[in-house]
Design an enzyme around this catalytic site. Structure first.
Site, PDB file in Angstrom:
ATOM      1  CB  SER A  59      -0.895  -0.015   1.259  1.00 33.29           C
ATOM      2  OG  SER A  59      -1.497   1.249   1.443  1.00 33.29           O
ATOM      3  CE1 TYR A  85      -3.215  -0.221   4.940  1.00 29.32           C
ATOM      4  CE2 TYR A  85      -3.716  -2.533   5.326  1.00 29.32           C
ATOM      5  CZ  TYR A  85      -3.472  -1.474   4.460  1.00 29.32           C
ATOM      6  OH  TYR A  85      -3.498  -1.688   3.110  1.00 29.32           O
ATOM      7  CE  LYS A  94      -1.649  -4.424   3.032  1.00 27.65           C
ATOM      8  NZ  LYS A  94      -1.982  -5.641   2.255  1.00 27.65           N
TER       9      LYS A  94
HETATM   10  C1  WQD Z   1      -9.610   9.619   0.581  1.00 21.57           C
HETATM   11  C2  WQD Z   1      -9.952  11.066   0.859  1.00 21.57           C
HETATM   12  C3  WQD Z   1     -10.481  11.511   3.158  1.00 21.57           C
HETATM   13  C4  WQD Z   1     -14.187   9.268   3.433  1.00 21.57           C
HETATM   14  C5  WQD Z   1      -6.939   4.674   2.572  1.00 21.57           C
HETATM   15  C6  WQD Z   1      -5.842   3.948   3.299  1.00 21.57           C
HETATM   16  C7  WQD Z   1      -4.875   3.357   2.305  1.00 21.57           C
HETATM   17  C8  WQD Z   1      -5.611   2.548   1.258  1.00 21.57           C
HETATM   18  C9  WQD Z   1      -6.694   3.362   0.590  1.00 21.57           C
HETATM   19  C10 WQD Z   1      -5.495   0.237   1.931  1.00 21.57           C
HETATM   20  C11 WQD Z   1      -9.336  11.570   2.171  1.00 21.57           C
HETATM   21  C12 WQD Z   1     -11.684  11.785   2.253  1.00 21.57           C
HETATM   22  C13 WQD Z   1     -13.004   9.832   2.967  1.00 21.57           C
HETATM   23  C14 WQD Z   1     -15.298  10.112   3.710  1.00 21.57           C
HETATM   24  C15 WQD Z   1     -14.006  12.004   3.025  1.00 21.57           C
HETATM   25  N1  WQD Z   1      -6.198   1.396   1.861  1.00 21.57           N
HETATM   26  N2  WQD Z   1     -12.934  11.171   2.776  1.00 21.57           N
HETATM   27  N3  WQD Z   1     -15.172  11.455   3.489  1.00 21.57           N
HETATM   28  O1  WQD Z   1      -7.302   7.619   3.359  1.00 21.57           O
HETATM   29  O2  WQD Z   1      -6.396   8.090   1.013  1.00 21.57           O
HETATM   30  O3  WQD Z   1      -6.382   5.773   1.893  1.00 21.57           O
HETATM   31  O4  WQD Z   1      -7.563   3.833   1.634  1.00 21.57           O
HETATM   32  O5  WQD Z   1      -4.425  -0.010   1.439  1.00 21.57           O
HETATM   33  O6  WQD Z   1      -3.970   2.538   3.018  1.00 21.57           O
HETATM   34  O7  WQD Z   1      -5.114   4.859   4.080  1.00 21.57           O
HETATM   35  O8  WQD Z   1      -8.543   6.818   1.273  1.00 21.57           O
HETATM   36  O9  WQD Z   1     -10.902   6.862   0.628  1.00 21.57           O
HETATM   37  O10 WQD Z   1     -10.328   6.816   3.107  1.00 21.57           O
HETATM   38  O11 WQD Z   1      -9.912   8.893   1.780  1.00 21.57           O
HETATM   39  O12 WQD Z   1     -13.920  13.236   2.846  1.00 21.57           O
HETATM   40  O13 WQD Z   1     -16.411   9.659   4.136  1.00 21.57           O
HETATM   41  O14 WQD Z   1     -11.371  11.179   1.025  1.00 21.57           O
HETATM   42  O15 WQD Z   1     -10.383  12.518   4.153  1.00 21.57           O
HETATM   43  O16 WQD Z   1      -8.959  12.917   2.000  1.00 21.57           O
HETATM   44  P1  WQD Z   1      -7.122   7.191   1.943  1.00 21.57           P
HETATM   45  P2  WQD Z   1      -9.996   7.295   1.724  1.00 21.57           P
END
Ligand code: WQD
Length: 337
Positions: A124, A148, A152
């Site tokens: 990741s 997490y 990885k």
């Molecule tokens: C993306 C953006 C949130 C939800 C995570 C893990 C990473 C990988 C992918 C496993 C951010 C914003 C989110 C919501 C929002 N997973 N958001 N409202 O955090 O970049 O990555 O998932 O490997 O390891 O860290 O992805 O989709 O959670 O967030 O505004 O209800 O969307 O703040 O800016 P992220 P995400």
């Protein structure tokens, strides 16, 4: 080849199983169904015409893993299985270290016993941590900032040390950025259990009426529109990246690291607008406080995957949202129907 896919009933796993079958590989799936449904295998069979061999097995059950290897006769492994929610890992670190590390050790020990030494590992972008400049490059010093991500990173180190000690091993470590979208058929997709942690499945559940509104987690970041930038990639592009990595390690010994990303960042509001375009109406949302641990902006330098594998992303954010909406609209409750 005959490929064992751990975590193959999951979101990325099921799309990769389908891509493998389309590339004429035979597939065996191991999954404990803790965060997925066996229905995904029936859907994959419907799309490819071939039912993957499925074993409801938990990788922490070493004897059960051995039984699958003894019977299956696989040539290589793609390893997805693992717990993967950042927030949950902060609350339950022991569960993450046990499941992700012991599961991997059982898998790799079974591979060794059965002379299977080609593995593609689902890592990741979170391993890059907070200290690296953007865009992330594979040779950078990694250092995750959550349990997490540390599992990885530690699995990358385990596999890298094995590959360094024994040059019969062919190892690809793939660092994903933000997978979204679904197969264009709308028959397989993302079906998170409980409240989605990730942006696009949450937006999709608001659009289909399962959630009241999207909370935009922070609108005051130092970015063009104040919301975070991420490198979103279509899950079908990601699946094809796995097939390309598998083909490479099938005849290249050594340890390889590749970012699987688009090389550009999109903001939360840009993704929301794109999803509204796919749905054809506004999606209720509210800008709220930041989420702890979120970085303002990161995306991949994806040049080495293109140079080494001939792989790059092909689909746009609009296509990701169109496909994701088709899946959600046709499967309002995911695989539960
Ligand atoms: C993306 C953006 C949130 C939800 C995570 C893990 C990473 C990988 C992918 C496993 C951010 C914003 C989110 C919501 C929002 N997973 N958001 N409202 O955090 O970049 O990555 O998932 O490997 O390891 O860290 O992805 O989709 O959670 O967030 O505004 O209800 O969307 O703040 O800016 P992220 P995400």
């Amino acid at each position: 080849m005959k490929i064992l896919v751990t975590g193959g009933t999951g979101y990325i796993g099921s799309h990769t199983v389908l891509s493998l079958q389309e590339a004429a590989h035979e597939v065996v799936v191991i999954d404990n169904l803790v965060n997925s449904s066996e229905e995904s295998m029936r859907r994959v069979a419907e799309l490819s015409g071939t039912a993957p061999e499925f074993h409801n097995v938990d990788l922490v059950n070493e004897a059960a893993v051995e039984r699958v290897f003894a019977a299956a006769g696989v040539d290589a492994v793609i390893h997805f299985a693992g717990l993967k929610a950042v927030g949950e890992s902060v609350r339950e670190p022991l569960s993450y270290y046990y499941n992700n590390l012991v599961g991997t050790l059982n898998l790799v020990r079974a591979m060794e016993r059965h002379d299977v030494r080609s593995i593609v590992f689902s890592s990741s972008a979170t391993v890059y941590g907070e200290h690296n400049a953007v865009p992330y490059v594979e040779k950078m010093e990694i250092g995750a900032n959550n349990p997490y991500g540390r599992t990885k990173e530690q699995i990358e180190d385990i596999l890298s040390d094995i590959g360094t000690a024994d040059d019969r091993w062919n190892i690809a470590l793939l660092r994903y950025f933000n997978p979204v979208g679904t197969h264009p058929s709308g028959r397989i997709g993302e079906d998170p259990q409980g409240i989605p942690n990730n942006l696009v499945p949450f937006i999709a559940q608001v659009a289909v009426g399962r959630r009241e509104k999207l909370m935009v987690l922070g609108g005051d970041y130092d970015t063009p529109d104040g919301t975070c930038l991420r490198d979103y990639i279509h899950v079908v592009d990601l699946a094809e990246g796995h097939v390309a990595a598998l083909n490479h390690v099938a005849d290249h010994a050594g340890v390889f690291r590749w970012n699987l990303g688009s090389g550009k960042g999109s903001s939360v509001l840009e993704v929301l607008r794109s999803f509204e375009k796919a749905v054809g109406r506004p999606i209720p949302h509210e800008i709220t406080a930041r989420r702890a641990g979120d970085l303002p902006a990161f995306w991949a330098d994806a040049t080495s995957a293109l140079a080494d594998l001939g792989w790059s992303t092909t689909k746009t954010v609009d296509q990701m949202c169109e496909d994701h909406w088709r899946w959600q609209e046709n499967n309002p409750n995911g695989y539960a129907g």
